[in-house]
Design a protein around this motif. Structure first.
Motif, mmCIF file in Angstrom:
data_model
loop_
_atom_site.group_PDB
_atom_site.id
_atom_site.type_symbol
_atom_site.label_atom_id
_atom_site.label_comp_id
_atom_site.label_asym_id
_atom_site.label_seq_id
_atom_site.Cartn_x
_atom_site.Cartn_y
_atom_site.Cartn_z
ATOM 1 N N ILE A 101 -0.636 -0.067 -16.548
ATOM 2 C CA ILE A 101 -0.555 -0.023 -18.100
ATOM 3 C C ILE A 101 0.788 -0.192 -18.662
ATOM 4 C CG2 ILE A 101 -1.292 1.291 -20.083
ATOM 5 C CD1 ILE A 101 -3.413 2.446 -18.460
ATOM 6 N N PHE A 102 1.712 0.620 -18.151
ATOM 7 C CA PHE A 102 3.225 0.561 -18.643
ATOM 8 C C PHE A 102 3.733 -0.622 -18.423
ATOM 9 C CE2 PHE A 102 2.814 5.498 -17.989
ATOM 10 C CZ PHE A 102 1.904 5.474 -18.875
ATOM 11 N N GLY A 103 3.441 -1.416 -17.416
ATOM 12 C CA GLY A 103 4.310 -2.505 -16.966
ATOM 13 C C GLY A 103 4.343 -3.683 -18.190
ATOM 14 N N PRO A 104 3.076 -4.200 -18.326
ATOM 15 C CA PRO A 104 2.849 -5.015 -19.367
ATOM 16 C C PRO A 104 3.354 -4.761 -20.618
ATOM 17 C CG PRO A 104 0.917 -4.786 -18.249
ATOM 18 C CD PRO A 104 1.624 -3.710 -17.455
ATOM 19 N N ILE A 105 3.193 -3.302 -21.153
ATOM 20 C CA ILE A 105 3.952 -2.966 -22.446
ATOM 21 C C ILE A 105 5.284 -3.046 -22.639
ATOM 22 C CG2 ILE A 105 4.112 -1.047 -23.620
ATOM 23 C CD1 ILE A 105 1.515 -0.014 -22.958
ATOM 24 N N LEU A 106 5.978 -2.555 -21.516
ATOM 25 C CA LEU A 106 7.353 -3.003 -21.340
ATOM 26 C C LEU A 106 7.758 -4.560 -21.514
ATOM 27 C CD1 LEU A 106 8.700 -0.126 -18.826
ATOM 28 C CD2 LEU A 106 8.762 0.003 -21.252
ATOM 29 N N ILE A 107 7.297 -5.272 -20.668
ATOM 30 C CA ILE A 107 7.474 -6.671 -20.863
ATOM 31 C C ILE A 107 7.542 -7.197 -22.208
ATOM 32 C CG2 ILE A 107 6.863 -9.078 -20.123
ATOM 33 C CD1 ILE A 107 8.240 -7.600 -17.859
ATOM 34 N N SER A 108 6.106 -7.003 -22.860
ATOM 35 C CA SER A 108 5.938 -7.300 -24.128
ATOM 36 C C SER A 108 6.907 -6.748 -25.171
ATOM 37 C CB SER A 108 4.385 -6.783 -24.668
ATOM 38 O OG SER A 108 3.539 -7.352 -23.875
ATOM 39 N N LEU A 109 7.307 -5.518 -24.994
ATOM 40 C CA LEU A 109 8.292 -4.881 -25.691
ATOM 41 C C LEU A 109 9.672 -5.659 -25.908
ATOM 42 C CD1 LEU A 109 9.324 -2.641 -27.752
ATOM 43 C CD2 LEU A 109 9.774 -1.195 -25.999
ATOM 44 N N HIS A 158 -0.399 -12.646 -23.104
ATOM 45 C CA HIS A 158 -0.062 -13.742 -22.211
ATOM 46 C C HIS A 158 -0.483 -13.271 -20.971
ATOM 47 C CE1 HIS A 158 1.464 -17.236 -20.344
ATOM 48 N NE2 HIS A 158 1.447 -17.956 -21.314
ATOM 49 N N PRO A 159 -1.047 -14.212 -20.055
ATOM 50 C CA PRO A 159 -1.280 -13.830 -18.700
ATOM 51 C C PRO A 159 -0.012 -13.524 -17.777
ATOM 52 C CG PRO A 159 -2.836 -15.486 -19.362
ATOM 53 C CD PRO A 159 -1.676 -15.290 -20.432
ATOM 54 N N LEU A 160 1.149 -14.254 -18.042
ATOM 55 C CA LEU A 160 2.432 -13.899 -17.279
ATOM 56 C C LEU A 160 3.073 -12.627 -17.673
ATOM 57 C CD1 LEU A 160 4.054 -17.437 -17.487
ATOM 58 C CD2 LEU A 160 2.967 -16.408 -15.657
ATOM 59 N N ASN A 161 2.654 -12.300 -18.802
ATOM 60 C CA ASN A 161 3.183 -10.777 -19.418
ATOM 61 C C ASN A 161 2.344 -9.836 -18.434
ATOM 62 O OD1 ASN A 161 4.388 -12.170 -21.270
ATOM 63 N ND2 ASN A 161 3.867 -10.613 -22.835
ATOM 64 N N THR A 162 1.171 -9.714 -18.158
ATOM 65 C CA THR A 162 0.468 -8.999 -17.343
ATOM 66 C C THR A 162 0.795 -8.999 -16.019
ATOM 67 O OG1 THR A 162 -1.387 -9.245 -18.878
ATOM 68 C CG2 THR A 162 -1.902 -8.028 -16.761
ATOM 69 N N VAL A 163 1.123 -10.307 -15.289
ATOM 70 C CA VAL A 163 1.340 -10.326 -13.976
ATOM 71 C C VAL A 163 2.694 -9.760 -13.773
ATOM 72 C CG1 VAL A 163 2.200 -12.086 -12.235
ATOM 73 C CG2 VAL A 163 0.193 -12.618 -13.653
ATOM 74 N N PHE A 164 3.707 -10.002 -14.289
ATOM 75 C CA PHE A 164 5.004 -9.584 -14.065
ATOM 76 C C PHE A 164 5.110 -8.223 -14.597
ATOM 77 C CE2 PHE A 164 6.225 -14.170 -14.702
ATOM 78 C CZ PHE A 164 6.497 -14.401 -13.178
ATOM 79 N N GLY A 165 4.356 -7.832 -15.536
ATOM 80 C CA GLY A 165 4.546 -6.606 -16.000
ATOM 81 C C GLY A 165 3.693 -5.500 -14.910
ATOM 82 N N ILE A 166 2.690 -5.906 -14.307
ATOM 83 C CA ILE A 166 1.841 -5.304 -13.345
ATOM 84 C C ILE A 166 3.006 -4.954 -11.983
ATOM 85 C CG2 ILE A 166 -0.092 -4.986 -11.507
ATOM 86 C CD1 ILE A 166 -1.515 -6.206 -13.715
ATOM 87 N N ILE A 167 3.772 -6.116 -11.623
ATOM 88 C CA ILE A 167 4.469 -6.014 -10.446
ATOM 89 C C ILE A 167 5.764 -5.117 -10.787
ATOM 90 C CG2 ILE A 167 6.403 -7.521 -9.201
ATOM 91 C CD1 ILE A 167 4.494 -10.008 -9.753
ATOM 92 N N MET A 168 6.475 -5.159 -12.051
ATOM 93 C CA MET A 168 7.420 -4.401 -12.259
ATOM 94 C C MET A 168 6.969 -2.861 -12.410
ATOM 95 S SD MET A 168 9.567 -4.267 -15.860
ATOM 96 C CE MET A 168 8.349 -3.503 -16.568
ATOM 97 N N GLY A 169 5.823 -2.772 -13.127
ATOM 98 C CA GLY A 169 5.192 -1.166 -13.591
ATOM 99 C C GLY A 169 4.918 -0.605 -12.241
ATOM 100 N N MET A 170 4.208 -1.213 -11.156
ATOM 101 C CA MET A 170 3.852 -0.566 -9.889
ATOM 102 C C MET A 170 5.321 -0.224 -9.278
ATOM 103 S SD MET A 170 0.539 -0.452 -9.358
ATOM 104 C CE MET A 170 0.309 -0.318 -7.796
ATOM 105 N N ASN A 171 6.197 -1.035 -9.113
ATOM 106 C CA ASN A 171 7.608 -0.615 -8.576
ATOM 107 C C ASN A 171 8.078 0.592 -8.934
ATOM 108 O OD1 ASN A 171 7.542 -2.704 -6.540
ATOM 109 N ND2 ASN A 171 8.373 -4.025 -7.941
ATOM 110 N N SER A 205 0.773 -1.379 -0.033
ATOM 111 C CA SER A 205 0.036 -0.202 0.047
ATOM 112 C C SER A 205 0.975 1.398 -0.001
ATOM 113 C CB SER A 205 -0.983 0.072 1.246
ATOM 114 O OG SER A 205 -1.698 -1.206 1.504
ATOM 115 N N THR A 206 2.006 1.275 0.885
ATOM 116 C CA THR A 206 2.781 2.444 0.941
ATOM 117 C C THR A 206 3.534 2.625 -0.375
ATOM 118 O OG1 THR A 206 3.127 2.038 3.366
ATOM 119 C CG2 THR A 206 4.757 3.386 2.046
ATOM 120 N N VAL A 207 3.831 1.671 -0.732
ATOM 121 C CA VAL A 207 4.604 1.591 -2.386
ATOM 122 C C VAL A 207 3.617 2.354 -3.352
ATOM 123 C CG1 VAL A 207 5.746 0.457 -4.201
ATOM 124 C CG2 VAL A 207 6.342 -0.039 -1.866
ATOM 125 N N ALA A 208 2.465 1.658 -3.299
ATOM 126 C CA ALA A 208 1.635 1.986 -4.456
ATOM 127 C C ALA A 208 1.043 3.548 -4.393
ATOM 128 C CB ALA A 208 0.260 1.278 -4.479
#
Length: 363
Positions: free
Chosen positions: A317-325, A296-309, A141-144
């Motif tokens: 939104i940006f996290g999954p795009i960077l993983i896919s890119l 792919h769902p894994l792109n979204t999962v890891f993209g959200i984790i990385m993007g939020m950080n 919560s604090t990070v977000a």
């Protein structure tokens, strides 16, 4: 006698030397302008979404470039940015007092744990694990929230950059195309894939999330769930998480309502969410997202984790795009330096009947 075949050519040395200089300068630029990376990503995202409308207004309707740019920027602000910003601002407002929020969350979690333990004799979490869960949620919560406080600054910078992209789109795309050290087929592949990925992430995922959140909000009001507006924001954000989706929010809420004695409303809300909210999710995904790029769902999962950080709330939104890119660039690297000249995946995109076929780079 020196074997000349094993000597490194002067051209190769120059290429490596120039590549090192480029990488060092690019690293310095990224390091010193890191705060603007979310703004650049956001500007590119909105540019891709508005691109064909921009060409239509400027080249077909003969609008002034500045007028077309401002109209599209205003439309994107109302349609795309404000709903996302509203959810972020709502979460900040409701969860801003971290100490009070964590106290309420601890009571919420304790009631669910006690109810399941007493009713079914199943110790879902030991005291040690309960403390770990509470601590983890507090850190998340604090990070977000800390990453979301600069959202307004990111949006202002994003639209400043976006204006110059929209005002002279041909020049912007020409610079990108001429700067890419790749074959024309690979540039077209990147442009086509990125357009699909950005549309899917910038439009598809938020539409599904807000759609589920609105439908769930109706149920929260009908069955008297606590803090329905906050639960709407959490449900919309939770629906972006693959596999579990919105259930990560409404299942604990239903259990909590049953645990505090609201058995009828809790069961009613559970049935409503499983049937109506679940149906909404499937309907939107099969009608909307299937027409867009299949991510792919894994792109979204890891993209959200990385993007939020990296980017806070905007990282959804940006996290999954960077993983896919990244995965796309690996494919392009293989194609670029493979011995085979023909690659089935490098077929140029189908010809569109839009006005944007006038440029080589298909964003």
């Amino acid at each position: 006698m020196i074997n000349k075949e094993k000597q490194i050519s002067g051209i190769a040395i120059k290429q490596v030397f120039l590549l090192v200089i480029i990488l060092v300068l690019a690293g310095l630029i990224c390091f010193n302008l890191a705060l603007f990376i979310p703004s650049v990503l956001g500007a590119i995202t909105i540019y891709v979404v508005c691109r064909k409308y921009n060409f239509y207004l400027q080249e077909e309707k003969k609008w002034k470039p500045w007028l077309a740019s401002f109209v599209l920027m205003l439309a994107s602000l109302i349609i795309l940015i404000l709903p996302i910003y509203f959810i972020a601002d709502l979460l900040i407002d409701k969860l801003g007092n971290a100490q009070a929020y964590m106290a309420k969350f601890n009571i919420f979690l304790e009631k669910i744990h006690t109810y399941i333990d007493n009713k079914f004799g199943f110790d879902i979490l030991s005291k040690e694990n309960m403390d770990k869960v509470k601590g983890s949620v507090g850190k998340i919560s604090t990070v977000a929230l800390s990453g979301t406080f600069n959202t307004l600054t990111v949006i202002m910078s994003m639209y400043f950059i976006l204006y110059f992209m929209l005002e002279k789109p041909r020049l912007f795309e020409k610079i990108l195309t001429s700067s890419a050290p790749l074959k024309r087929a690979n540039v077209s592949l990147i442009g086509d894939k990125m357009r699909k990925l950005i549309i899917a992430n910038a439009i598809g995922i938020p539409v599904v999330a807000i759609g589920q959140g609105v439908v769930a909000l109706i149920g929260y009001f009908i069955f008297g769930a606590p803090s329905p507006v906050l639960l709407f924001a959490l449900t919309a954000a939770g629906s972006m998480i693959p596999v579990v989706g919105a259930a990560i929010v409404y299942v604990p809420v239903c259990v909590y309502m049953i645990a505090v004695g609201d058995t009828g409303p809790g069961l009613g809300l559970a049935v409503y969410c499983l049937v109506i909210v679940g149906l909404t999710d499937n309907l939107l995904r099969f009608t909307l997202l299937k027409k867009l790029e299949d991510i792919h769902p894994l792109n979204t999962v890891f993209g959200i984790i990385m993007g939020m950080n990296l980017f806070g709330f905007m990282g959804l939104i940006f996290g999954p795009i960077l993983i896919s890119l990244t995965l796309l660039l690996i494919q392009v690297y293989r194609n670029e330096f493979s011995d085979n000249e023909t690659h089935p995946e490098l077929q140029l995109p189908d010809k569109d009947d839009d006005a944007d076929n006038k440029v080589d780079l298909i964003l």
